[in-house]
Write an enzyme that holds these catalytic residues in place. Structure first.
Site, PDB file in Angstrom:
ATOM      1  N   ASP A 135       0.853  -1.174   0.000  1.00  0.00           N
ATOM      2  CA  ASP A 135       0.000   0.000   0.000  1.00  0.00           C
ATOM      3  C   ASP A 135       0.898   1.237   0.000  1.00  0.00           C
ATOM      4  O   ASP A 135       1.671   1.441   0.938  1.00  0.00           O
ATOM      5  CB  ASP A 135      -0.892  -0.012   1.247  1.00  0.00           C
ATOM      6  CG  ASP A 135      -2.030   1.002   1.166  1.00  0.00           C
ATOM      7  OD1 ASP A 135      -2.370   1.426   0.044  1.00  0.00           O
ATOM      8  OD2 ASP A 135      -2.575   1.360   2.226  1.00  0.00           O
ATOM      9  N   HIS A 142      -3.666  13.920   0.336  1.00  0.00           N
ATOM     10  CA  HIS A 142      -3.980  13.055   1.474  1.00  0.00           C
ATOM     11  C   HIS A 142      -2.879  13.137   2.534  1.00  0.00           C
ATOM     12  O   HIS A 142      -3.161  13.300   3.729  1.00  0.00           O
ATOM     13  CB  HIS A 142      -4.160  11.604   1.008  1.00  0.00           C
ATOM     14  CG  HIS A 142      -4.292  10.630   2.129  1.00  0.00           C
ATOM     15  ND1 HIS A 142      -5.371  10.624   2.993  1.00  0.00           N
ATOM     16  CD2 HIS A 142      -3.475   9.615   2.556  1.00  0.00           C
ATOM     17  CE1 HIS A 142      -5.219   9.652   3.890  1.00  0.00           C
ATOM     18  NE2 HIS A 142      -4.073   9.031   3.657  1.00  0.00           N
ATOM     19  N   ARG A 151       0.084  16.292  12.877  1.00  0.00           N
ATOM     20  CA  ARG A 151       1.403  16.806  13.250  1.00  0.00           C
ATOM     21  C   ARG A 151       1.417  18.316  13.199  1.00  0.00           C
ATOM     22  O   ARG A 151       0.971  18.986  14.125  1.00  0.00           O
ATOM     23  CB  ARG A 151       2.491  16.205  12.339  1.00  0.00           C
ATOM     24  CG  ARG A 151       2.882  14.781  12.730  1.00  0.00           C
ATOM     25  CD  ARG A 151       4.063  14.305  11.912  1.00  0.00           C
ATOM     26  NE  ARG A 151       3.813  14.385  10.468  1.00  0.00           N
ATOM     27  CZ  ARG A 151       3.281  13.415   9.750  1.00  0.00           C
ATOM     28  NH1 ARG A 151       2.947  12.275  10.312  1.00  0.00           N
ATOM     29  NH2 ARG A 151       3.075  13.555   8.462  1.00  0.00           N
ATOM     30  N   GLU A 210      -8.936   4.136  -2.922  1.00  0.00           N
ATOM     31  CA  GLU A 210      -7.648   3.861  -3.561  1.00  0.00           C
ATOM     32  C   GLU A 210      -7.872   3.126  -4.877  1.00  0.00           C
ATOM     33  O   GLU A 210      -8.950   2.620  -5.158  1.00  0.00           O
ATOM     34  CB  GLU A 210      -6.772   2.992  -2.641  1.00  0.00           C
ATOM     35  CG  GLU A 210      -6.581   3.554  -1.242  1.00  0.00           C
ATOM     36  CD  GLU A 210      -5.444   2.909  -0.459  1.00  0.00           C
ATOM     37  OE1 GLU A 210      -4.642   2.172  -1.064  1.00  0.00           O
ATOM     38  OE2 GLU A 210      -5.373   3.163   0.755  1.00  0.00           O
ATOM     39  N   GLN A 249      -5.351   2.006  14.811  1.00  0.00           N
ATOM     40  CA  GLN A 249      -4.093   2.426  14.181  1.00  0.00           C
ATOM     41  C   GLN A 249      -3.298   3.378  15.067  1.00  0.00           C
ATOM     42  O   GLN A 249      -2.087   3.235  15.216  1.00  0.00           O
ATOM     43  CB  GLN A 249      -4.387   3.078  12.825  1.00  0.00           C
ATOM     44  CG  GLN A 249      -3.126   3.459  12.056  1.00  0.00           C
ATOM     45  CD  GLN A 249      -3.434   3.900  10.625  1.00  0.00           C
ATOM     46  OE1 GLN A 249      -4.527   3.684  10.121  1.00  0.00           O
ATOM     47  NE2 GLN A 249      -2.461   4.515   9.962  1.00  0.00           N
ATOM     48  N   THR A 358      -4.713   6.432  -0.253  1.00  0.00           N
ATOM     49  CA  THR A 358      -5.911   7.252  -0.407  1.00  0.00           C
ATOM     50  C   THR A 358      -5.672   8.346  -1.437  1.00  0.00           C
ATOM     51  O   THR A 358      -4.666   9.050  -1.377  1.00  0.00           O
ATOM     52  CB  THR A 358      -6.268   7.918   0.940  1.00  0.00           C
ATOM     53  OG1 THR A 358      -6.293   6.909   1.934  1.00  0.00           O
ATOM     54  CG2 THR A 358      -7.596   8.634   0.865  1.00  0.00           C
TER      55      THR A 358
END
Lengths: 424, 424
Positions: A135, A142, A151, A210, A249, A358
């Protein structure tokens, strides 16, 4: 020009104007019916063509097929592995066979009764046995959205992002075909107001819009594929819904990357549309600055103009489009992804799947995940039925569609559809 | 007790005292010779047994094998997939057949001439077709060493580490069998004294001493395996050398984990030693504090006392042991790893491989990677030939060996061997 791509060709099989499957598409997939076992199929309009039966009736005679049983398989790997000279010749032959000028075929009752099925009467199966699955993370919009949310808006992209197509290995076993419903996963998460992790159903369930390419030509360990050679190794494309558990995640991913947040199910469209079918839709991708390293440089147009839509359908409600994006937004193209994947000598196999990451565009309407659309849940999406969504709820269906269109033809994928069932 | 495990049994095939393969081991692998194609084999002492030929000669009659062709394969997946009731029965039958008391077999010239090969005369092949491959990070000492070197000695473990067995998906295609040599990979790195990344051969080439288990029983999407059921899904174990390009990893791995730093080659030992063969060597693992979540709790001894050695052999020089570690040092056991892998509904297949992560012990002599042994290169390892090593140099061979031993028997793997060739 590829014969099968002739935009003026019409088929004696009816094709509605908005069909994804004109005679210029000729995708490949695996299907079965109530009476026939798994076989290799193609599709024109709303008609699925049993290629094992077409072969049986001698219509592929003269092509360099090892034997006819290559179409009597439950996966496309063996057929794809014959190479583009064969698979393209099969596409050309199918185009000729179903060309409206081919009155012999049009009047072949045996062909029609044995080889043609209404698409509503067949069940589509996984098209390939996926060896390895990568991936990538190749959409700048994205990556910027995620970097901005989690962040620093002023340094949204990490330092490596514009130097290499960031990617990671994913789970092959849980890639499933459209129509497979997926249970909400359970797992560990760490709520913001807790010192300790807790166990339970994922609360931040998401899709990721995707695309994925399927490789059709293997390499040996130690070999690399250049950007110039890459397209010879790419058989075709599918839509790829990379289902994601955002809260799982967040707790698990340091320092080695996403794991259980991604491995409970990814849903692809059933028809592999060949790279050749998208030839008329080549376009330039975004300009790449700073200049990339030599092994990532490429010649010509390596991107494709393919419209990508995501629809959300709550239980007992209409589907509603929540995103319209485009494959051409991707910063890193497939040739660069494959060159990068193999620059260290990593070998690839027939049937490997390489997803894009994505694909988001510049505005909210083109964001490819609920995480971005609802901006971490701070800006819920309003649905026409009056409901709101921050993330995906139980019994919501997620439908992805994609197509390339010009003034003459439209080449599409059909759809990737899944319904999210409550946690077991 | 498992019949094949009888510690007092002796074989009519000679077995030297320090052999990894007494009649209590009976591992499974795939081999070929100059005259015979790939077949399923086992091994006693220095003798490889062609199980296809044993089956042909009727010695497996009465066992619940679907047909004898299951041994005429180039991979073990089909055999393993028959399930433990069958594979254990085959092990028991082999033990009886080669028991020194079985004078009929001992005098069967046809069996001896057709089914038995000197191990030096056969080539070992990949034992399984690996579906998915996961690499865990389950040694506390290794995680602490890495965390201390790269982050903060006072917070060496990340917050999630003691709550779940951290892991990530790896590349299956580049897992190769012992004896396969690997070219030093090329890739992007970012030198400390440079603003920009550079391209070239990896400069910080490393091994990682790991073990991997191979699953023998599949699950469906949405199903989970409990810690109590896990061992029924684990067919056996191999040594696993997870070759690593530290400098490539450092530049690429944020935010999605290791990718090209790991995918250029991983080298396993050729014989899968069954979990049953290690039954006499069960032991407790480290005590787990804080208490783990319910789905990670387990009953009984789930760890194994298996000595693990790494040897370095520079070109034209003797091999030198650089590490002695032990499987029992792992904080997270295999049952917990498999329960975690599947708790989200991720499905597993026969032939999947689950590696442990680097297995380090408490002292430098038991560190499982050059990164730790040389402490990021600050404390080079002195070799008996007068050379020093911070990391692996071209033409160095890396040999891993592993065995469990008590006063009666020794069960081992043979070795995982690879030579690192210069970059292409």
């Amino acid at each position: 020009m590829i014969k099968a791509n002739n935009p003026d060709r019409k088929s004696w099989i009816p094709v509605s104007k908005d069909s994804d499957f004109p005679i210029q598409n000729i995708p490949f997939g695996i299907f079965k019916t109530h009476t026939t076992g798994p076989a290799v199929g193609s599709r024109i309009g709303n008609t699925v063509i049993n290629l094992a039966e077409v072969a049986n009736q001698g219509y592929f005679d003269g092509l360099k097929l090892p034997d006819k049983t290559v179409f009597q398989k439950s996966r496309l790997n063996e057929f794809i592995g014959l190479g583009k000279s064969v698979t393209n010749a099969v596409r050309d032959r199918i185009a000729e066979l179903f060309d409206e000028k081919n009155t012999d075929a049009k009047n072949d009752k045996e062909l029609i009764s044995q080889a043609l099925h209404d698409a509503d009467d067949v069940e589509m199966l996984m098209p390939v046995e996926v060896g390895d699955y990568t991936d990538f993370y190749s959409s700048e919009e994205h990556a910027r959205n995620v970097g901005t949310m989690f962040r620093d808006p002023d340094n949204a992209l990490l330092p490596n992002w514009k130097h290499l197509p960031v990617g990671y290995h994913g789970r092959s076993s849980s890639i499933v075909v459209s129509g497979t419903n997926i249970h909400r996963p359970k797992g560990q998460t760490k709520p913001a107001d807790s010192d300790q992790p807790v166990f339970g159903p994922c609360k931040l369930f998401d899709f990721e819009l995707e695309m994925a390419f399927v490789t059709g030509k293997k390499t040996g360990l130690g070999e690399s594929v250049t950007t110039g050679e890459a397209e010879n190794h790419i058989f075709g494309l599918v839509l790829f819904n990379d289902l994601s558990a955002r809260d799982i995640q967040k707790w698990e991913y340091q320092p080695l990357g996403p794991f259980l947040a991604k491995s409970f199910g990814s849903v692809i469209s059933p028809w592999i549309v060949t790279l050749e079918a998208f030839e008329p839709f080549r376009t330039d991708g975004p300009q790449q600055k700073p200049e990339v390293m030599d092994y990532l440089k490429f010649q010509g147009k390596k991107s494709y103009d393919i419209t990508l839509d995501v629809f959300l359908q709550p239980e007992n409600s209409q589907e509603h489009r929540v995103c319209r994006s485009n494959f051409k937004y991707l910063y890193w193209n497939m040739a660069q992804q494959l060159a990068h994947q193999t620059v260290n000598g990593c070998n690839i196999n027939v049937g490997d799947m390489y997803a894009s990451g994505t694909i988001s565009g510049p505005e909210r309407e083109s964001f490819g995940s609920m995480l971005e659309i609802s901006w971490k849940g701070t800006n819920p999406l309003k649905l026409p039925n009056g409901e709101e969504r921050k993330f995906i709820q139980d019994n919501d269906s997620i439908i992805m569609r994609g197509f390339a269109q010009n003034d003459k033809i439209r080449i599409g994928f059909g759809e990737s559809r899944t319904k999210i069932l409550p946690a077991k």
